[in-house]
Design an enzyme around this catalytic site. Structure first.
Site, PDB file in Angstrom:
ATOM      1  N   ARG A   1      79.760  69.495 -17.575  1.00 58.88           N
ATOM      2  CA  ARG A   1      78.714  69.686 -18.941  1.00 58.88           C
ATOM      3  C   ARG A   1      77.838  68.739 -19.203  1.00 58.88           C
ATOM      4  O   ARG A   1      76.843  69.037 -19.808  1.00 58.88           O
ATOM      5  CB  ARG A   1      79.840  70.206 -19.374  1.00 58.88           C
ATOM      6  CG  ARG A   1      79.690  70.177 -21.284  1.00 58.88           C
ATOM      7  CD  ARG A   1      80.258  70.823 -21.689  1.00 58.88           C
ATOM      8  NE  ARG A   1      81.415  71.269 -22.094  1.00 58.88           N
ATOM      9  CZ  ARG A   1      82.223  69.405 -22.208  1.00 58.88           C
ATOM     10  NH1 ARG A   1      81.037  68.618 -23.156  1.00 58.88           N
ATOM     11  NH2 ARG A   1      83.215  69.135 -22.581  1.00 58.88           N
TER      12      ARG A   1
ATOM     13  N   TYR B   1      60.451  89.171 -28.926  1.00 56.47           N
ATOM     14  CA  TYR B   1      61.785  89.237 -28.302  1.00 56.47           C
ATOM     15  C   TYR B   1      62.875  90.188 -28.851  1.00 56.47           C
ATOM     16  O   TYR B   1      62.884  89.731 -29.793  1.00 56.47           O
ATOM     17  CB  TYR B   1      62.293  88.706 -27.100  1.00 56.47           C
ATOM     18  CG  TYR B   1      63.978  88.777 -26.569  1.00 56.47           C
ATOM     19  CD1 TYR B   1      63.476  90.597 -25.762  1.00 56.47           C
ATOM     20  CD2 TYR B   1      64.723  88.346 -26.487  1.00 56.47           C
ATOM     21  CE1 TYR B   1      64.789  90.460 -25.106  1.00 56.47           C
ATOM     22  CE2 TYR B   1      65.686  88.739 -25.432  1.00 56.47           C
ATOM     23  CZ  TYR B   1      65.244  90.016 -24.553  1.00 56.47           C
ATOM     24  OH  TYR B   1      66.598  90.249 -24.720  1.00 56.47           O
TER      25      TYR B   1
ATOM     26  N   ASP C   1      57.600  79.790 -27.723  1.00 56.23           N
ATOM     27  CA  ASP C   1      58.137  80.723 -26.649  1.00 56.23           C
ATOM     28  C   ASP C   1      57.641  80.947 -25.953  1.00 56.23           C
ATOM     29  O   ASP C   1      56.349  81.757 -25.535  1.00 56.23           O
ATOM     30  CB  ASP C   1      58.997  82.160 -26.770  1.00 56.23           C
ATOM     31  CG  ASP C   1      59.502  82.937 -26.521  1.00 56.23           C
ATOM     32  OD1 ASP C   1      59.387  82.243 -24.722  1.00 56.23           O
ATOM     33  OD2 ASP C   1      60.969  83.027 -26.444  1.00 56.23           O
TER      34      ASP C   1
ATOM     35  N   LYS D   1      62.862  84.489 -16.112  1.00 55.95           N
ATOM     36  CA  LYS D   1      61.631  85.340 -16.006  1.00 55.95           C
ATOM     37  C   LYS D   1      60.762  85.002 -14.386  1.00 55.95           C
ATOM     38  O   LYS D   1      61.675  84.834 -13.778  1.00 55.95           O
ATOM     39  CB  LYS D   1      60.619  85.463 -16.983  1.00 55.95           C
ATOM     40  CG  LYS D   1      61.954  86.152 -18.312  1.00 55.95           C
ATOM     41  CD  LYS D   1      62.123  87.483 -18.276  1.00 55.95           C
ATOM     42  CE  LYS D   1      63.539  87.647 -19.386  1.00 55.95           C
ATOM     43  NZ  LYS D   1      64.272  87.664 -19.745  1.00 55.95           N
TER      44      LYS D   1
HETATM   45  O1  P1T Z   1      67.477  87.158 -21.757  1.00 52.05           O
HETATM   46  P1  P1T Z   1      67.849  85.137 -21.653  1.00 52.05           P
HETATM   47  O2  P1T Z   1      67.122  84.826 -20.848  1.00 52.05           O
HETATM   48  O3  P1T Z   1      68.795  85.056 -22.363  1.00 52.05           O
HETATM   49  O4  P1T Z   1      65.885  84.994 -22.406  1.00 52.05           O
HETATM   50  C1  P1T Z   1      65.511  86.031 -23.770  1.00 52.05           C
HETATM   51  C2  P1T Z   1      64.158  86.234 -24.185  1.00 52.05           C
HETATM   52  C3  P1T Z   1      63.626  84.595 -25.104  1.00 52.05           C
HETATM   53  N1  P1T Z   1      62.000  85.126 -24.638  1.00 52.05           N
HETATM   54  C4  P1T Z   1      61.419  85.690 -24.462  1.00 52.05           C
HETATM   55  C5  P1T Z   1      60.203  86.379 -24.486  1.00 52.05           C
HETATM   56  C6  P1T Z   1      61.906  87.312 -23.369  1.00 52.05           C
HETATM   57  O5  P1T Z   1      61.432  88.029 -23.168  1.00 52.05           O
HETATM   58  C7  P1T Z   1      63.514  87.270 -23.514  1.00 52.05           C
HETATM   59  C8  P1T Z   1      64.456  88.020 -22.377  1.00 52.05           C
HETATM   60  N2  P1T Z   1      63.670  89.766 -22.795  1.00 52.05           N
HETATM   61  C9  P1T Z   1      63.893  90.847 -21.798  1.00 52.05           C
HETATM   62  C10 P1T Z   1      65.283  90.396 -21.553  1.00 52.05           C
HETATM   63  C11 P1T Z   1      63.185  91.665 -22.021  1.00 52.05           C
HETATM   64  O6  P1T Z   1      63.014  92.735 -21.399  1.00 52.05           O
HETATM   65  O7  P1T Z   1      62.284  91.836 -22.767  1.00 52.05           O
END
Ligand code: P1T
Length: 385
Positions: A53, A105, A177, A202
């Site tokens: 961790r 998001y 972001d 992503k």
């Molecule tokens: O899903 P996660 O790995 O926790 O990420 C969150 C997140 C943060 N910032 C942006 C710009 C994002 O697009 C996302 C997650 N977005 C999707 C799952 C979506 O379909 O837009």
């Protein structure tokens, strides 16, 4: 994890930074270190690893590589993009305010509104495409400005350097972001941002097979605090997940080039189709953020949104009619996806300042053959014209 300065090219660092061949076996791919714990030679005497961790060799390799790609001194990997965001927001002092862009998001909105807002951090939605307006209407007590660029899902472009200057004048951080652009297209720290966050789920992972998050910073003191949070709160990714993201990074540059080219082909279709009222992609010369995007991004990215002329009903019908574009949440992977943000990814923002236009359709343009993607979209659009 701290990354050494490295002036090699982006693609070279994507393949080699933090990934020297294993010194014991010569393995070209560093082994996945799945051990949770590490033998100590005496109490407190060890090779730098104690418990996974706190630190893990596979995670450290990923953190070094990603920090290098963002041009950052320090990088921290998390179990998801939202876990990464949470680790940053935890650095706020009690009662500190947050400015969130007018488009973001839905999960980020939910985290800031329902978790941080509910625990005493006032937040305000501000259109960050207008840095002067942010300066003029600065909400008292704000300590962090949270910007996506391009934004999810409206594809607005924020001038990172201009907003960083305003945030700094008011004693606040700018967090960017960088999920939609990826470090291949845009490096916010070099433009003045204080913190970069990613959903590694992503483009970084790139294959829809791993959930992850990442934070990059230059400031040594902030890095110490983030490292403390990463260990104390413990939302760390598994070594196998770290390996999957690392593997994805090796082709990030190639993939992004193809995503951008395919997006251009798709936009050409959308721009001329009668079923489409508006196309939202920063590569279009009439996009309000085009000139800024040209300045701060290498290319315009693989995310494309459009407004269906027939409104919500037509938007939903288009999403349900494509075959190659899979109807699904998420983005940034090799396969093309389509979704209806108002009912899917951004449903949590309904009725708020961040609510999404109901006629909006979002495409994550993948790296398949462009002609097949265009043909698939054309048949779906033709059906609602
Ligand atoms: O899903 P996660 O790995 O926790 O990420 C969150 C997140 C943060 N910032 C942006 C710009 C994002 O697009 C996302 C997650 N977005 C999707 C799952 C979506 O379909 O837009």
């Amino acid at each position: 994890m701290t990354s050494a300065s490295d002036d090699r090219g982006f693609e070279t660092r994507a393949i080699h930074a933090g990934q020297d061949p294993d010194p014991f076996t010569g393995a070209v791919v560093p082994p996945i270190s799945i051990s949770t714990t590490f033998a100590q030679q005496g109490v407190g005497r060890h090779h730098g690893w104690e418990y996974s961790r706190s630190a893990n060799p596979t995670r450290a390799a990923l953190e070094m590589c990603l920090a290098s790609l963002e041009g950052a001194r320090h990088g921290f990997a998390f179990a998801s993009g939202l876990a990464a965001e949470d680790a940053v927001l935890r650095q706020l002092p009690a009662g500190a305010g947050i400015v969130l862009g007018g488009d973001a998001y839905g999960g980020t909105f939910r985290l800031i509104d329902k978790v941080y807002g509910a625990s005493g951090h006032p937040w305000t939605a501000v259109d960050l495409t207008d840095a002067a307006a942010l300066d003029a209407r600065w909400p008292e007590g704000t300590r962090v400005v949270w910007a996506e660029t391009p934004t999810n899902p409206a594809m607005a472009v924020v001038d990172i350097a201009a907003v960083a200057e305003v945030a700094h004048d008011h004693g606040a951080w700018l967090v960017v972001d960088n999920t939609f652009a990826s470090p291949f297209l845009q490096q916010p720290l070099a433009l003045g941002a204080d913190v970069v966050v990613h959903s590694a789920t992503k483009y970084l992972g790139g294959h829809s097979d791993v959930v992850g998050g990442f934070v990059a910073v230059d400031d040594d003191d902030v890095a110490v605090r983030l490292g403390f949070t990463q260990n104390a709160v413990g939302s760390v990714p598994s070594p196998i997940d770290c390996y999957l993201v690392q593997r994805g990074l090796k082709t990030l540059g190639l993939r992004m080039e193809r995503h951008c080219d395919n997006a251009r082909a798709v936009v050409d279709l959308l721009a001329d189709h009668p079923a489409v009222a508006r196309v939202l992609w920063p590569g279009l010369p009439d996009h309000p953020g085009h000139d800024i995007a040209k300045r701060q991004m290498r290319d315009f990215g693989g995310m494309v949104s459009f407004v269906a002329r027939g409104g919500e009903e037509a938007a939903v019908a288009i999403c349900e009619r494509t075959e190659l574009f899979t109807l699904a949440e998420s983005l940034g992977a090799v396969e093309s996806l389509i979704e209806h943000p108002a009912r899917m990814t951004h449903a949590s923002a309904a009725g708020s300042a961040l609510a999404v236009e109901p006629g909006l359709v979002r495409l994550s343009v993948g790296i398949e053959s462009a002609a097949d993607l265009v043909a698939d979209l054309r048949q779906a659009l033709d059906a609602v014209s």
